[in-house]
Enzyme design. Sequence first.
Site, PDB file in Angstrom:
ATOM      1  N   SER A  37      28.300  37.656  38.888  1.00  0.00           N
ATOM      2  CA  SER A  37      29.694  37.326  38.594  1.00  0.00           C
ATOM      3  C   SER A  37      29.862  36.284  37.500  1.00  0.00           C
ATOM      4  O   SER A  37      30.930  36.171  36.907  1.00  0.00           O
ATOM      5  CB  SER A  37      30.402  36.832  39.859  1.00  0.00           C
ATOM      6  OG  SER A  37      29.731  35.710  40.406  1.00  0.00           O
ATOM      7  N   ASP A 345      37.701  29.347  41.868  1.00  0.00           N
ATOM      8  CA  ASP A 345      38.065  30.006  43.127  1.00  0.00           C
ATOM      9  C   ASP A 345      37.113  29.700  44.276  1.00  0.00           C
ATOM     10  O   ASP A 345      37.097  30.412  45.273  1.00  0.00           O
ATOM     11  CB  ASP A 345      38.142  31.518  42.913  1.00  0.00           C
ATOM     12  CG  ASP A 345      36.797  32.103  42.471  1.00  0.00           C
ATOM     13  OD1 ASP A 345      35.838  31.330  42.311  1.00  0.00           O
ATOM     14  OD2 ASP A 345      36.714  33.331  42.291  1.00  0.00           O
ATOM     15  N   HIS A 348      33.293  30.255  41.356  1.00  0.00           N
ATOM     16  CA  HIS A 348      33.178  30.457  39.917  1.00  0.00           C
ATOM     17  C   HIS A 348      33.880  29.337  39.149  1.00  0.00           C
ATOM     18  O   HIS A 348      34.634  28.558  39.728  1.00  0.00           O
ATOM     19  CB  HIS A 348      33.779  31.813  39.538  1.00  0.00           C
ATOM     20  CG  HIS A 348      33.239  32.943  40.339  1.00  0.00           C
ATOM     21  ND1 HIS A 348      33.927  33.501  41.406  1.00  0.00           N
ATOM     22  CD2 HIS A 348      32.063  33.611  40.267  1.00  0.00           C
ATOM     23  CE1 HIS A 348      33.196  34.466  41.946  1.00  0.00           C
ATOM     24  NE2 HIS A 348      32.061  34.547  41.271  1.00  0.00           N
TER      25      HIS A 348
END
Length: 380
Positions: A37, A345, A348
């Site tokens: 991610s 979040d 991240h």
Amino acid sequence: MRPLLLGLLLLHPFLLLFLPVSTSQCNFPAIFNLGDSNSDTGGLSSSFSIGPVTLPYGETFFRYPAGRFSDGRLIIDFIAERLGLPRVSSYLDSLGTNFSHGANFATALSTISPQNSILPLGSYSPFSLDVQLKQFLQFKWRSQLVYKQGGIFKGLMPKEYYFSKALYTIDIGQNDLTALYFLNKSVEEYLPGALKEFSEVIKSIYRIGGRYFWIHNTGPLGCLPYVLVQLQLKPTQFDRIGCSISFNDLARKFNKMLNETVIQIRKDLPLAAITLVDIFSVKYSLFRHAKEYGFEHPLRACCGFGGGKYNFNPTARCGKTANINGIDVLLGKSCKDPLKRINWDGAHYTESANKWIFDRISAGRYSDPPVPLGFACHLK
């Protein structure tokens, strides 16, 4: 070589260590990225796993959800911009994609080693590093079929020689460490096999012509809210800035083993230019000196629900909605000023933090060898 310089080198051969290999920019024509991610530009959001990323993701730069797990751009986006290339389209995204200057095979929740287990926050991605390699190899073959056929899709495919001149970027390993920890596996049991897989992926890319690699080690996981809320830590288990000592030590162990792996790969592939970037040190410095660099609440998620120390609730994450009296209400809201926050979040980074990190790693100070991004094609 000039006679004077030759004479100096004969007398003092160690001076070779200080001579630049080249002062010319590399002019990479494409970027091919593998990872999780931290560099996913739409892979998981386009797949069957979790559905599309929704607002407030993407709100700061794109003004709409752009498949990235941030409020804006990621480090991979800044890499492309610095090299004068378009942002790298996700291989799994079938709409509006342009692969003429590379492709991104990274997906959120990806691991180096395939997983048959469940994270505390959900399933792992099925697109582990070995799968991403297979996708890349298929892409290389099929994209050239499309390119040679011509027509309207030719301009969306990379030229054949791009594959040997491209920069191959890799940022993965974070989810392997959460798997190792939460599944109660030992470092000795898990990491050697994972890093062997990592090495084989690099060698496979090398065999088909790839020569230039830009590899990130893993960051300080012990400073991320999604990790901290899962742990029942005693005061002595936090470091002086509030991060988990054990998790950051685990990341350091991985990075040490990754460094040893890269050293061996360089011996096995002497014609490969491999740059290993110390992301951990840069990110930890940001957490440690957040206020000095203009950031606030370094361990608190900007976008989340529940408030408290970390503003992170695994059942009501960023973008989560709830139907109340027939109306969808946004629970996981963004903070007022993401530009001043590090964590987006819970897992991240914000665009602002990503840009800060990129500005430091791109100069080469945190790289081995210490070369700037634009010179990463030169051998040490």
